[in-house]
Design a protein around this motif. Structure first.
Motif, PDB file in Angstrom:
ATOM      1  N   SER A 266      22.717 117.735 136.391  1.00 12.09           N
ATOM      2  CA  SER A 266      21.090 117.030 136.517  1.00 12.09           C
ATOM      3  C   SER A 266      21.204 116.007 137.613  1.00 12.09           C
ATOM      4  O   SER A 266      22.903 116.088 138.388  1.00 12.09           O
ATOM      5  CB  SER A 266      21.706 115.924 135.655  1.00 12.09           C
ATOM      6  OG  SER A 266      20.920 116.844 134.120  1.00 12.09           O
ATOM      7  N   THR A 267      20.627 116.194 139.039  1.00 11.31           N
ATOM      8  CA  THR A 267      20.290 115.111 139.572  1.00 11.31           C
ATOM      9  C   THR A 267      21.263 113.811 139.217  1.00 11.31           C
ATOM     10  O   THR A 267      21.025 113.707 137.791  1.00 11.31           O
ATOM     11  CB  THR A 267      18.771 115.306 140.364  1.00 11.31           C
ATOM     12  OG1 THR A 267      18.957 116.459 140.836  1.00 11.31           O
ATOM     13  CG2 THR A 267      19.123 114.568 141.774  1.00 11.31           C
ATOM     14  N   LEU A 268      21.761 113.379 140.461  1.00  9.07           N
ATOM     15  CA  LEU A 268      22.429 112.062 140.153  1.00  9.07           C
ATOM     16  C   LEU A 268      21.477 111.179 141.211  1.00  9.07           C
ATOM     17  O   LEU A 268      21.352 111.407 142.166  1.00  9.07           O
ATOM     18  CB  LEU A 268      23.488 111.835 139.988  1.00  9.07           C
ATOM     19  CG  LEU A 268      24.557 112.082 138.675  1.00  9.07           C
ATOM     20  CD1 LEU A 268      26.082 111.546 138.702  1.00  9.07           C
ATOM     21  CD2 LEU A 268      23.738 112.293 137.365  1.00  9.07           C
ATOM     22  N   ALA A 269      20.844 110.092 140.407  1.00  8.86           N
ATOM     23  CA  ALA A 269      20.379 108.678 141.805  1.00  8.86           C
ATOM     24  C   ALA A 269      21.485 107.433 141.527  1.00  8.86           C
ATOM     25  O   ALA A 269      21.303 106.979 140.597  1.00  8.86           O
ATOM     26  CB  ALA A 269      19.605 108.465 141.900  1.00  8.86           C
ATOM     27  N   PHE A 270      21.707 106.715 142.744  1.00 10.17           N
ATOM     28  CA  PHE A 270      23.077 106.116 142.117  1.00 10.17           C
ATOM     29  C   PHE A 270      22.040 104.688 142.740  1.00 10.17           C
ATOM     30  O   PHE A 270      21.387 104.953 144.001  1.00 10.17           O
ATOM     31  CB  PHE A 270      24.073 105.544 143.303  1.00 10.17           C
ATOM     32  CG  PHE A 270      25.688 106.597 142.309  1.00 10.17           C
ATOM     33  CD1 PHE A 270      26.317 106.236 141.706  1.00 10.17           C
ATOM     34  CD2 PHE A 270      25.964 108.226 142.279  1.00 10.17           C
ATOM     35  CE1 PHE A 270      27.076 106.358 140.755  1.00 10.17           C
ATOM     36  CE2 PHE A 270      26.028 108.795 141.317  1.00 10.17           C
ATOM     37  CZ  PHE A 270      27.147 107.504 140.615  1.00 10.17           C
TER      38      PHE A 270
ATOM     39  N   LEU B  44      16.012 113.302 136.560  1.00  9.98           N
ATOM     40  CA  LEU B  44      17.083 112.479 137.059  1.00  9.98           C
ATOM     41  C   LEU B  44      17.649 111.749 136.301  1.00  9.98           C
ATOM     42  O   LEU B  44      17.118 111.256 135.636  1.00  9.98           O
ATOM     43  CB  LEU B  44      17.312 112.430 138.716  1.00  9.98           C
ATOM     44  CG  LEU B  44      16.273 111.250 139.277  1.00  9.98           C
ATOM     45  CD1 LEU B  44      17.167 110.130 138.706  1.00  9.98           C
ATOM     46  CD2 LEU B  44      15.956 111.777 141.239  1.00  9.98           C
ATOM     47  N   ILE B  45      19.380 111.122 136.890  1.00 11.82           N
ATOM     48  CA  ILE B  45      19.639 110.005 136.050  1.00 11.82           C
ATOM     49  C   ILE B  45      20.202 109.355 136.938  1.00 11.82           C
ATOM     50  O   ILE B  45      21.128 109.353 138.124  1.00 11.82           O
ATOM     51  CB  ILE B  45      21.266 109.964 135.303  1.00 11.82           C
ATOM     52  CG1 ILE B  45      20.510 111.493 134.016  1.00 11.82           C
ATOM     53  CG2 ILE B  45      21.841 109.226 135.020  1.00 11.82           C
ATOM     54  CD1 ILE B  45      20.026 111.048 133.073  1.00 11.82           C
ATOM     55  N   ASP B  46      19.181 107.619 137.255  1.00 10.08           N
ATOM     56  CA  ASP B  46      19.945 107.011 138.100  1.00 10.08           C
ATOM     57  C   ASP B  46      20.702 106.088 137.748  1.00 10.08           C
ATOM     58  O   ASP B  46      21.002 105.635 136.090  1.00 10.08           O
ATOM     59  CB  ASP B  46      18.397 105.838 137.418  1.00 10.08           C
ATOM     60  CG  ASP B  46      17.389 106.217 138.196  1.00 10.08           C
ATOM     61  OD1 ASP B  46      17.488 106.486 139.330  1.00 10.08           O
ATOM     62  OD2 ASP B  46      16.354 105.569 138.052  1.00 10.08           O
ATOM     63  N   MET B  47      21.785 106.064 137.943  1.00  3.89           N
ATOM     64  CA  MET B  47      23.400 105.069 137.953  1.00  3.89           C
ATOM     65  C   MET B  47      22.893 103.806 138.451  1.00  3.89           C
ATOM     66  O   MET B  47      23.052 103.703 139.529  1.00  3.89           O
ATOM     67  CB  MET B  47      24.320 106.352 138.827  1.00  3.89           C
ATOM     68  CG  MET B  47      24.289 107.610 138.418  1.00  3.89           C
ATOM     69  SD  MET B  47      24.863 107.708 136.741  1.00  3.89           S
ATOM     70  CE  MET B  47      25.990 107.368 136.219  1.00  3.89           C
ATOM     71  N   VAL B  48      22.354 102.740 137.844  1.00  4.15           N
ATOM     72  CA  VAL B  48      22.026 101.633 137.586  1.00  4.15           C
ATOM     73  C   VAL B  48      23.401 100.641 137.838  1.00  4.15           C
ATOM     74  O   VAL B  48      23.952 101.045 136.162  1.00  4.15           O
ATOM     75  CB  VAL B  48      21.041 101.351 136.693  1.00  4.15           C
ATOM     76  CG1 VAL B  48      20.397 100.003 136.950  1.00  4.15           C
ATOM     77  CG2 VAL B  48      20.055 102.048 137.217  1.00  4.15           C
ATOM     78  N   PRO B  49      23.417  99.843 138.338  1.00  8.62           N
ATOM     79  CA  PRO B  49      24.726  98.984 138.147  1.00  8.62           C
ATOM     80  C   PRO B  49      24.468  97.610 137.724  1.00  8.62           C
ATOM     81  O   PRO B  49      23.953  97.167 137.145  1.00  8.62           O
ATOM     82  CB  PRO B  49      25.271  98.279 140.000  1.00  8.62           C
ATOM     83  CG  PRO B  49      23.168  98.201 140.454  1.00  8.62           C
ATOM     84  CD  PRO B  49      22.582  99.973 139.871  1.00  8.62           C
TER      85      PRO B  49
ATOM     86  N   ALA C 270      21.593 106.226 146.705  1.00 12.89           N
ATOM     87  CA  ALA C 270      22.277 107.312 147.366  1.00 12.89           C
ATOM     88  C   ALA C 270      22.248 108.705 146.477  1.00 12.89           C
ATOM     89  O   ALA C 270      22.077 108.262 144.408  1.00 12.89           O
ATOM     90  CB  ALA C 270      23.623 107.311 146.633  1.00 12.89           C
ATOM     91  N   PHE C 271      21.110 109.717 146.524  1.00 11.71           N
ATOM     92  CA  PHE C 271      20.644 111.229 145.876  1.00 11.71           C
ATOM     93  C   PHE C 271      22.045 111.883 145.525  1.00 11.71           C
ATOM     94  O   PHE C 271      22.355 112.875 147.065  1.00 11.71           O
ATOM     95  CB  PHE C 271      19.923 111.842 146.081  1.00 11.71           C
ATOM     96  CG  PHE C 271      18.619 110.527 145.964  1.00 11.71           C
ATOM     97  CD1 PHE C 271      17.578 110.211 144.806  1.00 11.71           C
ATOM     98  CD2 PHE C 271      18.063 109.656 146.686  1.00 11.71           C
ATOM     99  CE1 PHE C 271      17.109 109.571 144.577  1.00 11.71           C
ATOM    100  CE2 PHE C 271      16.519 108.449 146.764  1.00 11.71           C
ATOM    101  CZ  PHE C 271      16.082 108.734 145.247  1.00 11.71           C
ATOM    102  N   TYR C 272      22.203 112.905 144.802  1.00 12.58           N
ATOM    103  CA  TYR C 272      23.049 113.908 144.662  1.00 12.58           C
ATOM    104  C   TYR C 272      21.886 114.810 144.286  1.00 12.58           C
ATOM    105  O   TYR C 272      22.236 114.566 142.820  1.00 12.58           O
ATOM    106  CB  TYR C 272      24.514 113.907 143.858  1.00 12.58           C
ATOM    107  CG  TYR C 272      24.687 112.802 144.460  1.00 12.58           C
ATOM    108  CD1 TYR C 272      26.504 112.707 145.416  1.00 12.58           C
ATOM    109  CD2 TYR C 272      24.980 111.120 144.544  1.00 12.58           C
ATOM    110  CE1 TYR C 272      27.192 112.484 146.106  1.00 12.58           C
ATOM    111  CE2 TYR C 272      25.327 110.487 145.234  1.00 12.58           C
ATOM    112  CZ  TYR C 272      26.880 110.936 145.842  1.00 12.58           C
ATOM    113  OH  TYR C 272      27.561 109.668 146.508  1.00 12.58           O
ATOM    114  N   THR C 273      21.546 116.267 144.742  1.00 11.52           N
ATOM    115  CA  THR C 273      20.889 116.815 144.621  1.00 11.52           C
ATOM    116  C   THR C 273      21.372 118.353 144.918  1.00 11.52           C
ATOM    117  O   THR C 273      20.698 119.232 144.069  1.00 11.52           O
ATOM    118  CB  THR C 273      19.514 116.428 145.325  1.00 11.52           C
ATOM    119  OG1 THR C 273      20.236 116.811 146.847  1.00 11.52           O
ATOM    120  CG2 THR C 273      19.298 115.180 145.414  1.00 11.52           C
TER     121      THR C 273
END
Length: 327
Positions: A82-86, A9-14, A98-101
């Motif tokens: 793709s899955t996103l994970a903030f 997945l893609i980690d959306m890192v702050p 926070a997962f968007y799956t």
């Protein structure tokens, strides 16, 4: 060869831009994905098995694998996103996600995406994390593990639950599932926080023994600043245990630390010729301590970096030298 299977997945890192404004950076991630990268960077043969999107995030994910010596022949591509994970980071706390799956490519892995058989040089399959909480990927991976064990009973199966409570709807059902996956496994790598979630009324040693009673040969518990602890059932039925410390470092964040630990531990076994059921159950206390120390070293180094950036073997050697750990 080691095969890591599950989510990518893609980690959306702050972070902040040059003007100090808050931004999110897209970083390739996912627990088994990070574990595969860690193994590849350390020079052990590894492949990733999963389903990746054809979108630009999927291209980012697959390119990172190939750039880090991870074979991609077991990957299938799909049109789903793709899955996103903030990620939320707070000092002194575990990262929050926070997962968007919904309908994503990696969670849509189906039995027809799997190879009918594995090459003869595959000695280990690693699985776990959020992929075992989502459908249809969870049942696909479980079926793949069971079939692979039937085809080759000497395979070392290594499981990391990597518990994410926000995705768990029924705790009792989840604990039951985790225990069934432990029964399939030779190695269970688990964090102290995960142990507390699974067995809140049992102390650490009792929880380790409970997992060992399910059938695994080895349970390895990561303890954050305290390092890691392992308990092994040897071939003669006796048990050995040991604990190894981490290296004290300035921590940038802990993203990917557990995955790097897991990957480094498996890479050590593979490179030392210990990746088999018989070799695992014959490890000496000194060998087990060496493997833990090696994995702790890699995890300590990754904590000095932002995001899941496992070290290469050359970087580990330099890190050891800087901290006077060559002896």
């Amino acid at each position: 060869m080691i095969i890591c299977c599950g989510e990518a997945l893609i980690d959306m890192v702050p972070g902040n831009d040059k003007e100090g404004n808050p931004v999110y950076r897209p970083i390739p991630g996912g627990s088994p994905y990070n574990t595969a990268i860690a193994i590849g960077r350390l020079g052990a043969p590894v492949a990733f098995l999963g389903r990746l999107s054809r979108d630009f995030f999927g291209e980012l994910l697959i390119n990172r694998l190939t750039q880090n010596n991870v074979a991609t022949s077991f990957i299938r591509r799909g049109e789903q996103h793709s899955t996103l994970a903030f990620v939320q980071l707070e000092p002194g706390k575990e990262p929050q996600y926070a997962f968007y799956t919904e309908g994503s490519a990696d969670t849509s892995l189906l039995p027809e995406d799997l190879p009918q058989s594995l090459p003869s040089d595959v000695r280990c399959i690693q699985f776990g994390s959020i992929s075992m909480l989502l459908t249809p990927i969870s049942s696909t991976i479980e079926g793949f593990i069971k079939r692979s064990i039937t085809q080759n009973p000497t395979l070392v199966i290594s499981f990391d639950p990597n518990v994410r409570p926000m995705l768990i709807q029924n705790r009792e059902a989840y604990v039951s599932s985790v225990e069934s996956w432990c029964r399939m496994s030779r190695i269970v790598k688990i964090s102290d926080a995960d142990l507390s979630y699974l067995y809140p009324t049992i102390d650490r040693e009792g929880a380790i023994d409970r997992i060992l009673a399910l059938g695994p040969t080895l349970v390895v518990v990561t303890l954050g600043k305290e390092g890691a602890r392992a308990k092994l059932r040897r071939a003669d039925g006796t048990f050995i245990s040991c604990q190894a410390p981490v290296v004290e470092v300035p921590v940038a964040d802990t993203i990917g630390a557990g995955d790097t630990f897991h990957g480094a531990f498996l890479a050590w076994l593979e490179q030392k010729g210990k990746m088999s059921s018989s070799a695992l159950s014959s490890l000496s206390q000194g060998e087990l301590s060496e493997a833990l120390s090696f994995a702790n070293l890699a995890a300590s180094l990754v904590c000095t970096r932002h995001g899941a950036e496992p070290p290469t073997m050359e970087e580990l050697r330099a890190f050891k030298a800087r901290h006077g750990l060559n002896n």
